[in-house]
Design a protein around this motif. Structure first.
Motif, PDB file in Angstrom:
ATOM      1  N   LYS A   1       4.237  -3.239  -4.616  1.00  0.00           N
ATOM      2  CA  LYS A   1       3.677  -2.448  -3.515  1.00  0.00           C
ATOM      3  C   LYS A   1       3.415  -3.331  -2.303  1.00  0.00           C
ATOM      4  O   LYS A   1       3.643  -2.919  -1.163  1.00  0.00           O
ATOM      5  CB  LYS A   1       2.377  -1.752  -3.943  1.00  0.00           C
ATOM      6  CG  LYS A   1       2.573  -0.561  -4.828  1.00  0.00           C
ATOM      7  CD  LYS A   1       1.234   0.093  -5.110  1.00  0.00           C
ATOM      8  CE  LYS A   1       1.400   1.222  -6.092  1.00  0.00           C
ATOM      9  NZ  LYS A   1       0.123   1.901  -6.362  1.00  0.00           N
TER      10      LYS A   1
ATOM     11  N   ARG B   1       4.739  -2.771   1.455  1.00  0.00           N
ATOM     12  CA  ARG B   1       3.826  -2.730   2.600  1.00  0.00           C
ATOM     13  C   ARG B   1       4.244  -3.744   3.660  1.00  0.00           C
ATOM     14  O   ARG B   1       4.221  -3.449   4.859  1.00  0.00           O
ATOM     15  CB  ARG B   1       2.401  -3.035   2.156  1.00  0.00           C
ATOM     16  CG  ARG B   1       1.687  -1.881   1.526  1.00  0.00           C
ATOM     17  CD  ARG B   1       0.211  -2.228   1.275  1.00  0.00           C
ATOM     18  NE  ARG B   1      -0.267  -1.479   0.154  1.00  0.00           N
ATOM     19  CZ  ARG B   1      -0.443  -1.957  -1.077  1.00  0.00           C
ATOM     20  NH1 ARG B   1      -0.206  -3.215  -1.359  1.00  0.00           N
ATOM     21  NH2 ARG B   1      -0.878  -1.178  -2.042  1.00  0.00           N
TER      22      ARG B   1
ATOM     23  N   ASN C   1       2.028   4.120   5.603  1.00  0.00           N
ATOM     24  CA  ASN C   1       1.301   5.153   4.892  1.00  0.00           C
ATOM     25  C   ASN C   1       1.236   4.782   3.410  1.00  0.00           C
ATOM     26  O   ASN C   1       2.268   4.624   2.763  1.00  0.00           O
ATOM     27  CB  ASN C   1       2.055   6.477   5.106  1.00  0.00           C
ATOM     28  CG  ASN C   1       1.429   7.631   4.396  1.00  0.00           C
ATOM     29  OD1 ASN C   1       1.183   7.576   3.194  1.00  0.00           O
ATOM     30  ND2 ASN C   1       1.197   8.701   5.127  1.00  0.00           N
ATOM     31  N   GLU C   2       0.045   4.655   2.870  1.00  0.00           N
ATOM     32  CA  GLU C   2      -0.129   4.245   1.477  1.00  0.00           C
ATOM     33  C   GLU C   2       0.508   5.227   0.505  1.00  0.00           C
ATOM     34  O   GLU C   2       1.055   4.836  -0.523  1.00  0.00           O
ATOM     35  CB  GLU C   2      -1.613   4.057   1.155  1.00  0.00           C
ATOM     36  CG  GLU C   2      -1.878   3.390  -0.169  1.00  0.00           C
ATOM     37  CD  GLU C   2      -1.379   1.946  -0.232  1.00  0.00           C
ATOM     38  OE1 GLU C   2      -1.115   1.476  -1.365  1.00  0.00           O
ATOM     39  OE2 GLU C   2      -1.259   1.275   0.808  1.00  0.00           O
TER      40      GLU C   2
ATOM     41  N   ASN D   1       3.331   4.330  -2.340  1.00  0.00           N
ATOM     42  CA  ASN D   1       3.198   4.738  -3.744  1.00  0.00           C
ATOM     43  C   ASN D   1       4.392   5.572  -4.205  1.00  0.00           C
ATOM     44  O   ASN D   1       4.910   5.369  -5.303  1.00  0.00           O
ATOM     45  CB  ASN D   1       1.900   5.517  -3.955  1.00  0.00           C
ATOM     46  CG  ASN D   1       0.674   4.645  -3.844  1.00  0.00           C
ATOM     47  OD1 ASN D   1       0.707   3.451  -4.143  1.00  0.00           O
ATOM     48  ND2 ASN D   1      -0.409   5.221  -3.388  1.00  0.00           N
TER      49      ASN D   1
END
Length: 107
Positions: A44, A48, A56-57, A61
Motif C-alpha cells: 500500500k 501511495r 484517495n485511501e 485499498n
C-alpha cells in the motif's frame, strides 16, 4: 483512477497498449518503478508513493485488493502480471492486452 490526473503507470499502460508496445520489459519496468525499494513486491505504501500525497485511501485499498490474488497484503511480480495482462473486463485496472504468450521469452 478518476482523479482528473494521469499517473505514470496509467500513461505507460495506455500508450503502450494503444501502440501495441506492451511488452514484458515494459511491465517489468513499471513494476520496478512502483517497487522502488526493490523488495520484490508492492505494498500500500508503494501505491501511495506512486499516486502522490493526495491519493484517495479507498482507491489504494481497492487497487491492492484487486491485485493481491494471494491475499497476503502485497503484490508480487506474478500477481502484477496477472492483473496487467489478463483479459478480464471486470478488472478495473487491467490493461486488456494479450501479451503473455507473445512475450514469454523476453523476461
Amino acid at each position: 483512477d478518476k482523479s482528473g490526473q494521469i499517473h505514470y503507470i496509467e500513461f505507460l499502460a495506455s500508450v503502450s497498449e494503444s501502440h501495441g508496445l506492451l511488452t514484458m520489459e515494459l511491465l517489468a519496468e513499471a513494476f520496478d518503478r512502483i517497487d522502488s525499494q526493490r523488495k520484490g513486491y508492492i505494498t500500500k505504501d508503494d501505491i501511495r508513493d506512486i499516486l502522490g500525497s493526495d491519493c484517495n485511501e479507498d482507491l489504494v485499498n481497492r487497487m491492492l485488493e484487486e491485485a493481491d490474488f494471494k491475499k497476503n497484503g502485497q503484490v508480487d511480480y506474478d500477481e502484477f502480471l496477472k492483473l496487467m495482462i489478463e483479459d478480464d473486463s471486470s478488472s478495473e485496472y487491467a490493461v486488456n492486452a494479450n501479451v503473455m504468450e507473445e512475450n514469454k521469452s523476453q523476461r
